[in-house]
Write a protein that holds these residues in place. Structure first.
Motif, PDB file in Angstrom:
ATOM      1  N   UNK A 130     -13.381   5.235   3.667  1.00  0.00           N
ATOM      2  CA  UNK A 130     -12.581   6.446   3.543  1.00  0.00           C
ATOM      3  C   UNK A 130     -11.472   6.447   4.606  1.00  0.00           C
ATOM      4  N   UNK A 172      -8.696   4.188   3.745  1.00  0.00           N
ATOM      5  CA  UNK A 172      -7.789   4.818   2.785  1.00  0.00           C
ATOM      6  C   UNK A 172      -6.907   5.838   3.498  1.00  0.00           C
ATOM      7  N   UNK A 219      -5.845   5.640   6.407  1.00  0.00           N
ATOM      8  CA  UNK A 219      -4.820   4.933   7.165  1.00  0.00           C
ATOM      9  C   UNK A 219      -3.713   4.438   6.251  1.00  0.00           C
ATOM     10  N   UNK A 220      -3.915   4.584   4.942  1.00  0.00           N
ATOM     11  CA  UNK A 220      -2.888   4.167   4.007  1.00  0.00           C
ATOM     12  C   UNK A 220      -3.060   2.760   3.488  1.00  0.00           C
ATOM     13  N   UNK A 221      -4.239   2.163   3.704  1.00  0.00           N
ATOM     14  CA  UNK A 221      -4.494   0.826   3.176  1.00  0.00           C
ATOM     15  C   UNK A 221      -4.576   0.916   1.646  1.00  0.00           C
ATOM     16  N   UNK A 222      -3.816   0.065   0.934  1.00  0.00           N
ATOM     17  CA  UNK A 222      -3.819   0.132  -0.536  1.00  0.00           C
ATOM     18  C   UNK A 222      -5.221  -0.079  -1.114  1.00  0.00           C
ATOM     19  N   UNK A 223      -5.466   0.554  -2.253  1.00  0.00           N
ATOM     20  CA  UNK A 223      -6.800   0.536  -2.850  1.00  0.00           C
ATOM     21  C   UNK A 223      -7.339  -0.882  -3.024  1.00  0.00           C
ATOM     22  N   UNK A 275      -6.711  -3.618  -1.396  1.00  0.00           N
ATOM     23  CA  UNK A 275      -7.108  -4.204  -0.124  1.00  0.00           C
ATOM     24  C   UNK A 275      -8.380  -3.544   0.414  1.00  0.00           C
ATOM     25  N   UNK A 316     -11.037  -6.422   0.512  1.00  0.00           N
ATOM     26  CA  UNK A 316     -11.127  -6.925   1.884  1.00  0.00           C
ATOM     27  C   UNK A 316     -12.108  -6.101   2.710  1.00  0.00           C
ATOM     28  N   UNK A 317     -11.819  -4.805   2.844  1.00  0.00           N
ATOM     29  CA  UNK A 317     -12.644  -3.993   3.751  1.00  0.00           C
ATOM     30  C   UNK A 317     -14.057  -3.777   3.226  1.00  0.00           C
ATOM     31  N   UNK A 318     -14.159  -3.390   1.958  1.00  0.00           N
ATOM     32  CA  UNK A 318     -15.485  -3.092   1.421  1.00  0.00           C
ATOM     33  C   UNK A 318     -16.251  -4.379   1.101  1.00  0.00           C
ATOM     34  N   UNK A 339     -16.156  -7.405   2.212  1.00  0.00           N
ATOM     35  CA  UNK A 339     -16.677  -8.201   3.325  1.00  0.00           C
ATOM     36  C   UNK A 339     -17.980  -7.605   3.852  1.00  0.00           C
TER      37      UNK A 339
END
Lengths: 330, 322
Positions: free
Chosen positions: A221, A224, A226-230, A232, A236-238, A240
């Motif tokens: 959350x 998101x 921070x403005x990281x595109x969905x 990515x 990437x984030x989820x 990993x």
């Protein structure tokens, strides 16, 4: 990290010693090796002499030590059935099984992980539901059924791919590979698919479950926010954070795959270790069985160790040294 | 405060459920000016975090904005697509969440998370972004930044992690920061440091802040104005001084009475009897009427609404509850 590695390797060595004890016990006490090796006309003296030569009159500990020492050097004795060195027999068969399992594993990850992410991210969509339903079928079908169906569809009806054997192989040193010839690759497709069907669905369902969990976490959350595109955020984030159990599963399952390969190899007449083992069982070829047991256990233990080491690599929190440095200030 | 950064008008957030539509945020209007800190207080479930999430466009489905408008420096943002919102979040609105332990991705170095955020919202190269990340870390008060930038979140303490989160929120110099319970998960001694840091950084930059908390003490210390929420509705809105000293709404008065103080000689803390209604069971009229000592028949009949500052209470609005 070094302390961690040493600890893990010591554990692995201990487990292997225990397995060796088991394999040795089977070899030594399930039936008399001398009876199996001599022919019926052999005299009592011949037998006694052979017994002495094989060192079977020595103490248990001495024999066990010798078994382990030999095993470490890859010497498991002579096959009762074809009077060949067991290691040579297995060495001939191992590349076939290894390539089959390797390709099946890669297939399961390359197909399973994206499917898992997609079904988790679009969990309400029709496609995700269809995939989810399909995965239940995949999990429940036994691999020999899948194999036979694949043969029926692609070999018998369509005639696209060979139904049995390994095709042409190329020798690279002692390793014979089927990956370098087109007939070898074609022969690999169906067995690998059949072996990996179960894995694909397993990986997919695991990734999906983990992703659903991870997508609810604060850091997803926050990413998101921070403005990281969905895309990515998901890939990437989820993702990993989902890989830990996938690594465990894959590591453990490679062992299972080698075991399952037994069935697949029988269905496709794939000249691998599984087929060799089945033949050994039929002829009570104990050295081959003992060696197979040791080898499969070794692969299991090695994989477990690699999995643990990979953990430490993926998840910095598990590294011993950083955990110590983690007495954060502030 | 002439420049309005955030302007929320008649915001209504609904959750369609099997048993009917729940209204989590009911007709909230508020504004925050440049450099202003608006405190939003209320009990758990009063809809304060939900308001923040609605502004960020991060409502969890099936939650949705049913009506109302949200404007950021004059631009309407509640109607933007998810894709357009991605360039508003982080760039124009920064966010700070409650739990710094879980806000950071455990598998990425803090430096990588900072660099990622900086590069998403600017055209800086990796090296330039790293320099900027180091500056930000210094600014939020992290010692030995050169060394710490390559550490993982678990190697920081809670307070330090919240400083990193603040640095992340400030990456793109946003106009507005939504701080959702930024100090709740921290030790009391750290809370004051973090609050002071947040206040200083936003004053220096002229950033508007929406400070969501249930801690009246934090509000009194930090905020310029305060909005008190109860059961999804605005109970009272006004300057911190006025609201703390002379609460108009019986609920606010009750909240003030339940804060322990070392200065005043108090024998017993006052408490508000009962508890906040569940979203599905909000009473008719004023949501607070069953717990209100001064409730009259009008309070049970009609919903009191207040435009702008003041209390949404019939007693304050009309002077009677009959």
């Amino acid at each position: 990290m070094l302390a961690f590695l040493i600890k893990r390797f010591a554990n692995a060595a201990f487990v292997m010693l225990a397995v060796a004890l088991l394999a040795f016990t089977i070899f030594r006490f399930f039936g008399d090796p001398v009876e199996m090796m001599v022919n019926e006309q052999a005299t009592q003296e011949d037998r006694a002499e052979l017994r002495e030569r094989l060192g079977l009159n020595d103490g248990f500990v001495t024999q066990y030590t010798r078994f382990v020492t030999n095993a470490v050097q890859g010497d498991f004795g002579i096959s009762y059935r074809n009077q060949q060195d067991v290691m040579v027999l297995i060495g001939e068969r191992f590349p076939a099984t290894f390539e089959l399992v390797l390709v099946a594993t890669i297939l399961s990850l390359v197909i399973g992980i994206p499917l898992g992410v997609i079904t988790a991210v679009h969990r309400e969509s029709r496609m995700a539901n269809a995939l989810q339903l399909g995965s239940i079928v995949g999990v429940s079908l036994p691999s020999f059924v899948v194999g036979i169906m694949l043969i029926l569809a692609f070999s018998v009806s369509l005639g696209w791919l060979p139904a049995f054997g390994r095709g042409e192989t190329v020798d690279i040193g002692w390793w014979s590979t089927g990956l370098l010839t087109s007939s070898g690759r074609a022969a690999l497709v169906l067995p690998a698919l059949s072996l990996s069907t179960f894995q694909i669905t397993l990986v997919m369902r695991l990734v999906r479950a983990e992703m659903l969990e991870t997508l609810r976490t604060d850091y997803v959350k926050f990413a998101r926010a921070r403005g990281v595109p969905a895309g990515r955020v998901h890939w990437v984030h989820a993702l990993r954070n989902c890989l830990m159990p996938v690594i465990t599963l894959t590591g453990m399952q490679i062992g299972n795959l080698i075991a399952f390969a037994l069935v697949t190899e029988t269905v496709f007449q794939w000249p691998g270790m599984g087929l060799l083992f089945i033949q050994a069982v039929t002829f009570v070829d104990i050295p081959v069985m003992a060696a197979y047991l040791m080898l499969v256990s070794f692969i299991f233990v090695a994989l477990n160790t690699i999995v643990d080491v990979t953990y430490a690599w993926v998840d910095p929190r598990l590294r011993d040294d950083t955990a110590k440095a983690g007495g954060a200030n502030g | 405060m002439t420049d309005t950064v955030l302007d929320v008008r008649n915001l209504r957030v609904e959750f369609p459920t099997r048993r009917g539509v729940l209204t989590a945020v009911d007709d909230i209007s508020l504004t925050i000016g440049k450099g202003e800190i608006l405190g939003v207080v209320g009990e758990s479930g009063a809809g304060k975090s939900m308001t923040g999430m609605a502004i960020l466009g991060l409502l969890e489905p099936p939650g949705r904005i049913a009506s109302g408008e949200i404007r950021l420096s004059g631009d309407r943002i509640d109607t933007l697509t998810e894709h357009q919102m991605q360039s508003v979040r982080g760039r124009r609105i920064g966010a700070i969440f409650q739990d710094p332990l879980t806000s950071l991705n455990p598998l990425f170095k803090v430096g990588d998370q900072l660099v990622e955020t900086i590069r998403l919202h600017s055209t800086l190269t990796r090296t330039q972004a790293r320099t900027r990340a180091l500056d930000l870390m210094r600014e939020v008060g992290i010692p030995a930044v050169e060394e710490r930038i390559d550490n993982y979140p678990h190697q920081f303490s809670g307070g330090m992690r919240q400083r990193i989160v603040i640095a992340l929120a400030l990456c793109a110099e946003p106009e507005l920061i939504i701080a959702d319970e930024p100090t709740t998960a921290l030790d009391v001694s750290i809370q004051a440091q973090i609050t002071a840091l947040l206040k200083r950084l936003c004053r220096d930059r002229g950033t508007a802040v929406m400070l969501v908390t249930h801690d009246m003490g934090v509000i009194a210390e930090t905020a310029d104005r305060v909005a008190v929420m109860y059961a999804g509705r605005l109970a009272e809105l006004g300057n911190v001084e006025d609201v703390v000293r002379r609460p108009q709404h019986p609920y606010t008065a009750g909240l003030m009475g339940s804060i322990p103080s070392l200065r005043k000689d108090m024998h017993e803390l006052q408490m508000i009897p009962g508890s906040m209604p569940r979203l599905g069971a909000i009473p008719s009229g004023c949501a607070f009427n069953p717990r209100c000592p001064q409730a009259g028949p009008k309070c049970r009949r009609d919903i009191p609404r207040s435009d702008g500052p003041g209390a949404a209470c019939w007693l304050a609005l009309t002077g009677e509850t009959a």
